[in-house]
Design an enzyme around this catalytic site. Structure first.
Site, mmCIF file in Angstrom:
data_model
loop_
_atom_site.group_PDB
_atom_site.id
_atom_site.type_symbol
_atom_site.label_atom_id
_atom_site.label_comp_id
_atom_site.label_asym_id
_atom_site.label_seq_id
_atom_site.Cartn_x
_atom_site.Cartn_y
_atom_site.Cartn_z
ATOM 1 N N TYR A 363 0.817 -1.218 0.000
ATOM 2 C CA TYR A 363 0.000 0.000 0.000
ATOM 3 C C TYR A 363 0.849 1.266 0.000
ATOM 4 C CZ TYR A 363 -4.238 -2.668 0.175
ATOM 5 O OH TYR A 363 -5.252 -3.530 -0.163
ATOM 6 N N GLY B 62 -7.719 -8.112 -2.937
ATOM 7 C CA GLY B 62 -7.166 -7.172 -1.959
ATOM 8 C C GLY B 62 -8.210 -6.461 -1.147
ATOM 9 N N SER B 63 -8.035 -5.148 -1.053
ATOM 10 C CA SER B 63 -8.757 -4.345 -0.068
ATOM 11 C C SER B 63 -10.269 -4.485 -0.099
ATOM 12 C CB SER B 63 -8.422 -2.876 -0.266
ATOM 13 O OG SER B 63 -9.198 -2.112 0.624
ATOM 14 N N SER B 64 -10.820 -4.628 1.118
ATOM 15 C CA SER B 64 -12.268 -4.704 1.296
ATOM 16 C C SER B 64 -12.937 -3.352 1.047
ATOM 17 C CB SER B 64 -12.569 -5.174 2.715
ATOM 18 O OG SER B 64 -12.007 -4.278 3.656
ATOM 19 N N VAL B 65 -12.136 -2.287 1.054
ATOM 20 C CA VAL B 65 -12.678 -0.942 0.844
ATOM 21 C C VAL B 65 -12.988 -0.712 -0.646
ATOM 22 C CG1 VAL B 65 -12.218 1.526 1.215
ATOM 23 C CG2 VAL B 65 -11.420 -0.117 2.857
#
Lengths: 386, 136
Positions: A363, B62-65
């Site tokens: 990230y 990947g990201s849950s957002v």
């Protein structure tokens, strides 16, 4: 997916538009995972708290949702954008938008956990309990180590489950689906540090097309630090929500070698060095803090070092004197927040960072757009302290 | 014209050009929600936009957002017309589409992706669980 009569009514708007929308989300994810029905869940962990991730659309959305809904089950929330107890140089706009998000979650009844490791803070339900965890690392960790049952939820699906107290009965919530079809053979691969575990998880996430994968050469008992690292690596790169360790004779196996691990590392490790050391993605727990304390052993960091951890863990560490010992190395604590998409670290103020976290590296590189030097905690302390 | 069978996740109807990604998408890190552009320099569709397209990809990762990114795209008028997942419909994509009213389907068989590649325009008919492919 079949809904009961009372569920149908709510979908049709009997309890207002917000509840109807929550059921529309459950219906969609139920169809996506071919569920037959909805089942009750006992705990929802919701992501989408940091203003840097959800933006203005998210702020306004949550404000509307909070007007029409209250959480039905225990609901914990992910890190926000900064540490509430410390001064910062963020814009008025950021601060007020972030506070609005926090207010909306509070209004709906969320616990103010601001943590991506809720399993280190709250009482754990019995094995086999259905939960709905959005934070990808927490979903993988809870399925793989705690025997809780959750799919790899999204910010919005966990929110819908928090509001309704229900989730589709599908995939990793069904015992039979928790047996992996594919096993990764990782014999001969160096597995010495949390960074090695993180990289293995990251690579496995790219390989796996299913929701559960096996590592045939790993032992199921592993250090907490390694367990968090492999879970967050897996959650970062893939759509996989669980792993098992040990030999799975019935599964198809894929061998991976050191070369593939090196390639994954090269992708994330863009710089040899950096001007800021970051620990805590996922946020550090007491076990990692005490390991860090042992490694430091009176040395001092030669550059700025930030440790992200939950306020709960920080307070515990403070109580037992561990926090001040760690701080004597020059490292500072940052609570309530996480390095991933932190508004405090940008290309304007940082060229590159040094971290032991594979998730953090990903990230930092792709969202915060800074360079990354990826090194395990032991090497990192040895190299950057004296 | 070809007909490709699919499974409906979010109802709706859309007609347009496809944008096909062979690799999974992390909506949080790879998509610019201002204009729908693919901002990951390592992605083979780097610089292309999913705005006004039928966006085809294996699944999100990947990201849950990521679900909020779909919602932001829609709010800013930069969203896709519809989404087709060629491997599987993941929860992030499904929930994001449900909140944003973006029609969403997944292919019954991911080998059917080859057929989609040959098309200039297509119609996604979620209710009828079919994708109509036009070659010219």
């Amino acid at each position: 997916m079949e809904l009961t009569k009372s569920e149908e009514k709510i979908l049709d708007g009997s309890e207002g538009e917000i509840h109807a929308a929550a059921y529309r989300v459950l219906l969609a994810i139920g169809r996506a995972t071919e569920a037959e029905k909805l089942v009750p869940i006992q705990w929802a962990h919701v992501s989408g708290v940091n203003y840097n991730t959800i933006g203005d659309a998210g702020v306004n959305f949550l404000q509307e949702v909070a007007k029409g809904a209250h959480f039905k089950v225990r609901t914990t929330i992910n890190p926000m954008g900064y540490d509430r107890s410390k001064p910062n140089a963020l814009s008025e706009n950021f601060l007020s938008k972030q506070m609005q998000i926090v207010k909306s979650y509070k209004q709906m009844g969320a616990m103010q956990s601001f943590s991506c490791t809720p399993y280190e803070i709250f009482r754990l339900p019995r094995k086999g309990t259905s939960v709905s965890f959005a934070e990808s690392s927490a979903a993988v960790f809870s399925n793989s180590f705690l025997g809780l049952m959750t799919n790899k939820e999204s910010a919005l699906s966990a929110l819908a489950s928090a509001i309704t107290g229900k989730s589709p009965y599908s995939d990793l919530r069904i015992e039979q689906s928790r047996t992996p079809k594919v096993a990764l053979k990782c014999k001969g691969i160096t597995m010495n540090s949390e960074t090695d575990y993180g990289l293995l998880g990251y690579l496995a996430g790219k390989i796996s097309k299913d929701s559960c994968i096996a590592f045939s050469d790993l032992k199921s008992e592993m250090d907490m630090m390694f367990a968090k690292a492999i879970s967050s690596g897996l959650g970062t790169s893939g759509s996989c929500g669980m792993f098992t360790s040990g030999n799975m004779s019935k599964s198809e196996s894929i061998a991976i070698d050191e070369d593939e691990i090196s390639k994954a590392k090269d992708e994330l490790n863009t710089d040899e060095d950096g001007d800021l050391i970051l620990f805590g993605s996922p946020q550090l727990g007491l076990s990692e803090l005490s390991y860090l304390h042992d490694l430091i052993a009176g040395r001092k960091f030669d550059r700025k070092c930030i440790i992200f951890c939950s306020r709960y863990v920080h307070n515990q560490a403070r109580k037992i004197g561990l926090a001040s010992k760690v701080e004597s190395s020059g490292a500072e604590f940052m609570c309530d927040s996480c390095m991933c998409l932190s508004p405090l670290i940008t290309r304007d103020n940082t060229d590159s960072i040094i971290t032991n976290s594979v998730k953090g590296a990903y990230y930092m590189k792709s969202s915060n757009r800074v360079g990354v030097a990826l090194k395990d905690m032991k090497t990192l302390v040895k190299t950057y302290s004296e | 014209m070809f007909v490709v069978e699919c499974k409906c996740v979010v109802k709706g109807f859309a007609e347009g050009e496809p944008l096909i990604s062979d690799t999974p998408i992390n909506f949080l890190t790879m998509i610019d929600t201002e204009n729908g552009e693919i901002k990951d320099p390592n992605h083979n569709l780097y610089g292309k936009t999913l705005k006004g397209k039928i966006f085809v990809f294996p699944n999100s990762v990947g990201s849950s957002v990521g679900a909020y990114m779909l919602y932001s795209l829609k709010k800013k008028g930069s969203g896709p017309l519809a989404i087709i997942c060629s491997n599987r419909m993941d929860i992030t994509t499904a929930s994001g589409c449900a909140i944003s009213n973006i029609p969403a389907v997944y292919l019954k068989d991911n080998n059917l992706l080859q057929v989609l590649r040959n098309s200039r325009t297509m119609t996604v008919d979620c209710e009828g669980e079919q994708i109509l492919i036009y070659q010219n």
